[in-house]
Structure formats: C-alpha cells, structure tokens
Enzyme design. Sequence first.
Site, short mmCIF file in Angstrom:
data_model
loop_
_atom_site.label_atom_id
_atom_site.label_comp_id
_atom_site.label_asym_id
_atom_site.label_seq_id
_atom_site.Cartn_x
_atom_site.Cartn_y
_atom_site.Cartn_z
N ASP A 53 0.84 -1.19 0.00
CA ASP A 53 0.00 0.00 0.00
C ASP A 53 0.88 1.24 0.00
O ASP A 53 1.41 1.65 1.03
CB ASP A 53 -0.91 -0.02 1.24
CG ASP A 53 -1.83 1.18 1.30
OD1 ASP A 53 -1.83 1.98 0.34
OD2 ASP A 53 -2.56 1.32 2.31
N GLU A 135 31.90 7.70 4.38
CA GLU A 135 32.54 7.66 5.70
C GLU A 135 31.51 8.09 6.76
O GLU A 135 31.58 9.19 7.31
CB GLU A 135 33.75 8.59 5.74
CG GLU A 135 34.84 8.24 4.74
CD GLU A 135 35.98 9.25 4.76
OE1 GLU A 135 36.07 10.05 5.72
OE2 GLU A 135 36.78 9.25 3.82
N GLU A 137 29.64 8.52 10.27
CA GLU A 137 29.95 8.55 11.69
C GLU A 137 28.67 8.38 12.50
O GLU A 137 27.58 8.71 12.02
CB GLU A 137 30.64 9.86 12.07
CG GLU A 137 31.97 10.07 11.35
CD GLU A 137 32.51 11.48 11.48
OE1 GLU A 137 33.72 11.67 11.24
OE2 GLU A 137 31.74 12.39 11.81
N GLU A 192 36.08 8.13 16.89
CA GLU A 192 36.21 9.44 16.28
C GLU A 192 36.60 10.48 17.33
O GLU A 192 36.84 10.16 18.49
CB GLU A 192 34.89 9.84 15.58
CG GLU A 192 34.93 9.67 14.06
CD GLU A 192 35.95 10.58 13.41
OE1 GLU A 192 36.28 11.63 13.97
OE2 GLU A 192 36.42 10.23 12.31
N GLU A 199 33.49 5.66 13.77
CA GLU A 199 33.46 5.63 12.30
C GLU A 199 33.95 4.28 11.82
O GLU A 199 34.92 3.73 12.35
CB GLU A 199 34.33 6.74 11.71
CG GLU A 199 34.36 6.75 10.18
CD GLU A 199 35.21 7.87 9.61
OE1 GLU A 199 35.93 7.60 8.63
OE2 GLU A 199 35.17 8.99 10.15
N HIS A 248 31.15 11.94 5.03
CA HIS A 248 31.90 12.39 3.87
C HIS A 248 31.69 11.43 2.71
O HIS A 248 31.71 10.21 2.89
CB HIS A 248 33.39 12.48 4.19
CG HIS A 248 33.70 13.34 5.37
ND1 HIS A 248 34.89 13.27 6.06
CD2 HIS A 248 32.96 14.30 5.99
CE1 HIS A 248 34.87 14.15 7.05
NE2 HIS A 248 33.71 14.78 7.04
N ARG A 318 41.30 20.41 5.29
CA ARG A 318 40.03 19.75 5.59
C ARG A 318 38.93 20.71 6.01
O ARG A 318 37.84 20.26 6.38
CB ARG A 318 40.24 18.70 6.70
CG ARG A 318 41.16 17.55 6.29
CD ARG A 318 41.46 16.62 7.46
NE ARG A 318 42.36 15.55 7.07
CZ ARG A 318 41.99 14.36 6.63
NH1 ARG A 318 40.71 14.07 6.54
NH2 ARG A 318 42.88 13.45 6.28
N GLU A 335 36.27 14.47 -2.36
CA GLU A 335 35.60 14.23 -1.08
C GLU A 335 34.67 15.40 -0.76
O GLU A 335 35.12 16.54 -0.58
CB GLU A 335 36.63 14.08 0.04
CG GLU A 335 36.01 13.82 1.40
CD GLU A 335 37.05 13.76 2.51
OE1 GLU A 335 36.87 12.96 3.43
OE2 GLU A 335 38.03 14.54 2.45
N ARG A 337 32.62 16.95 1.93
CA ARG A 337 32.70 16.81 3.37
C ARG A 337 31.47 17.37 4.12
O ARG A 337 31.35 17.18 5.32
CB ARG A 337 33.96 17.52 3.89
CG ARG A 337 35.23 16.89 3.36
CD ARG A 337 36.46 17.66 3.81
NE ARG A 337 36.56 17.79 5.26
CZ ARG A 337 37.01 16.84 6.09
NH1 ARG A 337 37.38 15.67 5.59
NH2 ARG A 337 37.07 17.06 7.38
#
Length: 446
Positions: A53, A135, A137, A192, A199, A248, A318, A335, A337
């Site tokens: 449904d 990645e 977490e 982490e 992670e 990420h 980063r 990447e 992030r």
Amino acid sequence: MRQVSPEMIKNDIKEQNIQFLRLMFTDILGTIKNVEVPVSQIDKVLDGQMMFDGCSIEGFVRISESDMYLKPDLNTWLIFPWETETSTPAKVARLICDVYHANGKVFKGDPRGNLKRVLKEAEELGFTEFNLGPEPEFFLLKFDEDGKVTDTLNDNGGYFDLAPNDLAENCRRDIVLELQALGFEIEASHHEAAPGQHEIDWQYAGAIEACDNIQTFKLIVKTVARKHNLHATFMPKPIEGINGSGMHMNVSLFKGEENAFVDEDGETLSIDAGHFIAGLIDHAMGLTAITNPIVNSYKRLIPGFEAPTSIAWSGQNRTPMIRIPSSRGKSTRIEVRSVDPSANPYLAMACILKAGLQGIKDKMEAPQPKNKNMYDLNEKELEEEGIKQLPSTLKEAINELKESPLMQDALGDHIYTHFVKMKELEWKEYSASVSEWEKDRYLELY
C-alpha cells in the site's frame, strides 16, 4: 557487484533454513522500509509481483493510486547472520527493491530509481561508472533504567583511542564482524574525535551498490548496538558542545577502466575533475537541503567543530566543503565533506552527480583552491577571499533548493514537491517549539 540468479537464491533458502524474506526499499526521507513475507512467497517475489500500500508511505502516492509493486534487485540478496527469536529458530534474508506502479511504470518517487535515472545521464556523456566511498559517523548512547534512549555517552574516548577510554570497542568490533560476514570489505574502524563517536569505513562501490550498503550499514549498526544495550544514532549533532557526525562522500567518475578525475600521468587532476568541482561549488547552496536535510543538520554546520561551512575546495586542507585526498591513479577522488548521515544517500548522490555533470557539460572553471584554515577567517576575510558560506538553517537551505532548477531536476518533480512540502512542515513545527535553552534563558528573567 556479484551476479545472483533465482536458482542461487532458492538454493540458499533450502540450505540456510531461511524462513522469512525482507523486501526493503527507502522512502523520500531516507528511512528504510520493508515488507516481510514468508519464504513460501519466493516465486511471487522473484516475479516482482509483491504488492504493498503506497499511500501509507509519507510522500509516496494518494489513496486512489495506492497499489504499488516491489521488484527485487537479485544482486542485493543477503542473508542476515542472526536467527529469528521464534519457537523454531530460522534465518531471515533480504532483497532491496525498486518501486513500480501497478501499470508497470517506474515510480518516480522511488529515490533508488531516481538515482538510476541520473546515472543514465552520466552514461550518455561517456562515463560508465560513478563510484562512492562513504565515511559515516555515529554515536553510541546509553539507555535509562526504563529502556528509553538518553544523551549519556558510552565513553569518554577521543580520536583513535583504545580501551579503557573507548568502552565501545567490543561493540564496534562486533559491528565489523557482522558487516564482514555480510560481504563488506572493511578498511578502517576507529573511535572518532568526540566522546561516544565512531566511524567504520569500507571499500567504495558503484553508486547504487554503495547507497544500498549505507542503508544496510545503518541497519546492522543499530541492531548490533542494541545487543550491547546501546543505541546507535546517526543524528548529525546529538550532543551540544562537541563535534557532530558527518558522512563524507568520496566520489569518482570512470570511463571504462580509467578514472576520469586524473590525467594520463596518473598524478594530475584532470580537466573533468576541475569542471566537476566547479559544478559542485556553483550548486552547493541548492544542494545542501538534500545533503543536510534535517533541522539538526545545521547545529553541526557551524565553525569550530570540524564540519565545513565554507563553499570552497582544497587539497589537504580539511576545512572547506570539498577536499581532494592525496591518493592518485584509480584512487583519485573528490571528497564532499558537508554531507551528514541523516541524508538520503540515493538523493544525495543524485544531486552531487547532477551538479558535477553540469560543471562538465558547461566546462565550468573551478576557482583557485583555498589552503587557509576556513575556521580562522572572519566574515570580512571570507568575503575578501570570495568564499560563500553554506546555508545556516534548514529554512535557508530549502529556499535555496527552491531557487535551483538543476537540483529540482536531479530530484524529479515528484520527489522535489513532496520533499519541500515535508521539510517546510518540519521547519514550521521546529519554529513553533519552545526549547530547553529558551526556558533556561528566559523563564525567570522575564
């Protein structure tokens, strides 16, 4: 991806004492749904004739068109490593399904099917594979004596800590063992930066398989954590004052066996990589409502907690939204992030790919990489650098999505319309709520 036949599935059912089948799919908000049927229905399942449904799923269809069908992807066949808690123990297996209308047409509100649609656009440009290495977490929290989830962390560990600081080490190890038993190739598992935060990373795969794996991963993490009397949450910012959880996304485009993000020398980023980065930066504002889709997402996206807020790219830095890891050759990747684990992975990948492809189509030039620490720059300095900031609230992100025809196209009319409707309601409810912070701050003062 391995190739699974109906015969292989039937043989597993017979040899592994499988008695129940979970037919899994994902709704627009990213929540895993499933229809469980006894194994006696296997022929009907394999023929794609299992009906459910659709009007009972938020954002799917109206009651007048509620009959929908689940067509399984046989290559997602997976036998869960635990047995049912019934009088006669038996195993449960799952198949991830695509959703269809009763007339046999693909349901445009199916996030998995929508990603397949966008992947076809990449194929038309000569790209044979869009890979993803996620990645995700998560936090492990304790229950109270009544069995309710608390915000009490299970440990006080930090980045890469070991026991005794990392008291969840055994839980995380069991999660890894369960995932490996299901075919995941685990690359890393660690504590982490924040207390209670963890992670687990696994090998990249094609976009559809990778998104399937994210959904499976979440299910396994929550199930194993519960066995350890813990609650695993993928909420982006469950605890005030410490880092939040990201997811990420490491993405790459291939043409046959060749990574399209690296030049022939195997070391230099390709022209297409630059165009892809430019597309992501150009559409970052409209993209954010999908990659960071809940009110709480924006409690993570603030300076000072290792979450990117600046729309820029760099190599080893980063702090911006986009980073280029140092690996080259076939491992060259971009990447992204800013994504958090509350995102529907199928929708996030569709929008990331759409933005990058538009950069390639339009031959957009990426801005110069930014190697400064974005967190150290004030508003004026960011403006001087020409760096915009990601939306700071869900409301702002939804407004940006409403101004982005490209992101709307990446979602399709059905998903876009229902997503915006649900998220505007979420923001309205949040805005009308009275938080503990407000009570603590104002109740006695005024």
